[in-house]
Scaffold this motif. Sequence first.
Motif, PDB file in Angstrom:
ATOM      1  N   TYR A 270      20.799  68.401  14.177  1.00  0.00           N
ATOM      2  CA  TYR A 270      21.481  67.270  13.527  1.00  0.00           C
ATOM      3  C   TYR A 270      21.170  67.267  12.043  1.00  0.00           C
ATOM      4  O   TYR A 270      20.208  67.902  11.580  1.00  0.00           O
TER       5      TYR A 270
ATOM      6  N   CYS B 226      25.777  65.831  14.465  1.00  0.00           N
ATOM      7  CA  CYS B 226      24.932  66.560  15.412  1.00  0.00           C
ATOM      8  C   CYS B 226      25.800  67.568  16.149  1.00  0.00           C
ATOM      9  O   CYS B 226      27.029  67.470  16.156  1.00  0.00           O
TER      10      CYS B 226
ATOM     11  N   LEU C 121      19.616  62.836  17.368  1.00  0.00           N
ATOM     12  CA  LEU C 121      20.129  62.072  16.230  1.00  0.00           C
ATOM     13  C   LEU C 121      19.888  60.578  16.426  1.00  0.00           C
ATOM     14  O   LEU C 121      19.418  59.878  15.513  1.00  0.00           O
TER      15      LEU C 121
END
Length: 323
Positions: free
Chosen positions: A152, A161, A170
């Motif tokens: 991410y 991501c 994330l």
Amino acid sequence: MNTNSKPRHFVFLLLGEFSQACFTCALEALRQGNRAVGYDAYTWAIAAEGGDMMSGSNGIEMKLHMGLDEVNRDDTIVVCGGLNIAQNTTKPIINWLRRESRKGVAIAGISTGSYTLAKAGLLDGRRCTIHWENHDSFEEDFPEVELLKTVYVIDGNRMSCAGGTSSIDLFLKIIADDHGQDAANWVSDQLIYNSPRTEKDGQRLSIPTRIGVRHPKLAEVIKMMEENIEEPISPSILAKDVGMSTRQLERLFRRYLDRSPKRYYMELRLQKARNLLMQTGMTVINVALACGFASPSHFSKCYRAQYNTTPYRERGSQMSGDS
């Protein structure tokens, strides 16, 4: 703990054939985040272009809360991509994202959602990531975006991501930033996710794990091959760079991969070519050049031998929606 604070609201924009796994992982992280802090710190709505339902790439339909309606400036839009991202990135969606971005709304792209953000011009001069399978085509389509290979990326009010479980990573980061690392750790435990990854972690398995062989020199040669597709390196130079003779390199590939270095390298180049043909509008000639083929006829011959079709037919099937 201030249970009266305003919840952070997420609007999940589902594109056609979106990744159910990536979307669900993100949503579950937020749900568990509410449990971690003991109140509704996060709320969400599911949106899409038109209709009351949207079907994911696995065929499961999701009920929608809204269409392409206006959102509040404090909201966060999460664009959930999946298969056939170019076709599913429509003009109304691009216009909607541009309109909302002008308010300063935070926007994330998950799975292949980064393509949609880039198509709308929302990632120019920014860093982002995308699923590794779409990496080559994204680089060709959007040279003005700094593309990373990590799980991410957060660049200001733009987030991305790579798909799959990376949305957990994330959203754990989002929860940690909002409510502290202890809350994020609690969510991770609830999801039985015992190895959260950071913004620096890569998407793919290591080369030794991927090929099932732990031989440092073999892994080094394959890494050089993967990083030099457009201008292939000769086996003799590859061998020299890792301190081997060409014959030793041949034996190494035969022993562990049951093919010559030349054959393995060709398969890597053809795989990239196939990705570019299926995912971009590049001409067949430009695809050939990008994958180290000086002659279109040689490229076509090699492609047919590998995939039992020509690059032109492959491109034709993609354009007609048969992919």
